[in-house]
Motif scaffolding. Structure first.
Motif, PDB file in Angstrom:
ATOM      1  N   PHE A 196       0.853  -1.193   0.000  1.00 56.74           N
ATOM      2  CA  PHE A 196       0.000   0.000   0.000  1.00 56.74           C
ATOM      3  C   PHE A 196       0.891   1.246   0.000  1.00 56.74           C
ATOM      4  O   PHE A 196       0.940   1.988   0.998  1.00 56.74           O
ATOM      5  CB  PHE A 196      -0.930   0.001   1.217  1.00 56.74           C
ATOM      6  N   PRO A 197       1.606   1.497  -1.084  1.00 54.37           N
ATOM      7  CA  PRO A 197       2.570   2.614  -1.114  1.00 54.37           C
ATOM      8  C   PRO A 197       1.921   3.984  -0.973  1.00 54.37           C
ATOM      9  O   PRO A 197       2.599   4.949  -0.606  1.00 54.37           O
ATOM     10  CB  PRO A 197       3.245   2.454  -2.482  1.00 54.37           C
ATOM     11  N   ASP A 198       0.621   4.087  -1.245  1.00 55.31           N
ATOM     12  CA  ASP A 198      -0.032   5.400  -1.162  1.00 55.31           C
ATOM     13  C   ASP A 198      -0.104   5.933   0.258  1.00 55.31           C
ATOM     14  O   ASP A 198      -0.322   7.134   0.462  1.00 55.31           O
ATOM     15  CB  ASP A 198      -1.456   5.325  -1.734  1.00 55.31           C
ATOM     16  N   ILE A 199       0.045   5.059   1.250  1.00 50.62           N
ATOM     17  CA  ILE A 199      -0.062   5.528   2.630  1.00 50.62           C
ATOM     18  C   ILE A 199       1.273   6.048   3.151  1.00 50.62           C
ATOM     19  O   ILE A 199       1.332   6.587   4.252  1.00 50.62           O
ATOM     20  CB  ILE A 199      -0.571   4.413   3.564  1.00 50.62           C
ATOM     21  N   GLN A 202       4.519  11.628   2.344  1.00 52.91           N
ATOM     22  CA  GLN A 202       5.225  12.195   1.203  1.00 52.91           C
ATOM     23  C   GLN A 202       6.613  12.708   1.562  1.00 52.91           C
ATOM     24  O   GLN A 202       7.505  12.717   0.718  1.00 52.91           O
ATOM     25  CB  GLN A 202       4.388  13.331   0.600  1.00 52.91           C
TER      26      GLN A 202
END
Length: 208
Positions: A196-199, A202
């Protein structure tokens, strides 16, 4: 397999899993990749930059399964047993306090007379009052006869605060959590970041 040999293999496996988990988490957060590795003095170069990380994922799955099997073979982490002993130690005090609040401290039932006769499962206990004849007559024939059963079942709904305090105590004051559970948490953290790289925050991925 001898117990000492099993423990030695477990600690070695745990060390390797922690090392691989740390590398896995670092590569995932940094967005880095491995171009090559040395195997027995031979340099292996990867043309697909995603291949090393995928190999690490497969290795981590294997190592996590084996780690859990080691824990099972050695009888678990000890956390469950520690919590259970703390809960049972506080069970009599909990029952006495609850009955005092409900009936008043003059109910005539001393704290030490609460006995655990068996536990049905991890969260449920059967308890009874081990009273002398005079108190039994008072409890069974007096105004408290419908309020204080001589035998009762106490479940998690009654004891959840006791369990919460017990778990916090074990986690904060003993090595069980850091020694046995944190390696699992670190491995799972790597899997979550990978799948789940979106979590991923940034600021981990930003470049100057």
């Amino acid at each position: 397999m001898e117990e000492n040999e099993t423990k030695a293999r477990f600690f070695k496996h745990r060390r390797n899993m922690l090392l691989l988990s740390g590398i896995f988490v670092f590569l995932t957060l940094s967005g880095g990749s491995l171009d090559s590795i040395n195997i027995l003095g031979t340099k292996l170069t990867f043309q697909n930059p995603e291949a090393p990380l995928n190999i690490i994922v497969i290795c981590m799955i294997y190592m996590l399964i084996k780690y859990i099997q080691f824990l099972s073979e050695m009888g678990g982490t000890g956390i469950k047993r520690s919590v259970k002993s703390i809960v049972e130690l506080n069970l009599r005090s909990f029952l006495k306090s609850r009955d005092d609040n409900r009936l008043g401290k003059d109910s005539g039932i001393p704290q030490h007379n609460y006995d655990i006769i068996s536990y049905i499962n991890y969260f449920t206990y059967t308890v009874k009052l081990n009273l002398d004849e005079e108190i039994v007559r008072k409890v069974t024939s007096g105004p408290n006869k419908n309020l204080i059963p001589l035998e009762r079942t106490v479940g998690f709904n009654d004891l959840w605060t006791v369990y919460l305090k017990a778990y916090l105590g074990v986690v904060c004051k003993t090595v069980w959590f850091a020694e046995y559970i944190l390696p699992i948490a670190l491995a799972i953290c790597g899997f979550v970041l990978y799948f789940f790289p979106d979590i991923v925050p940034q600021f981990f991925l930003s470049t100057p």
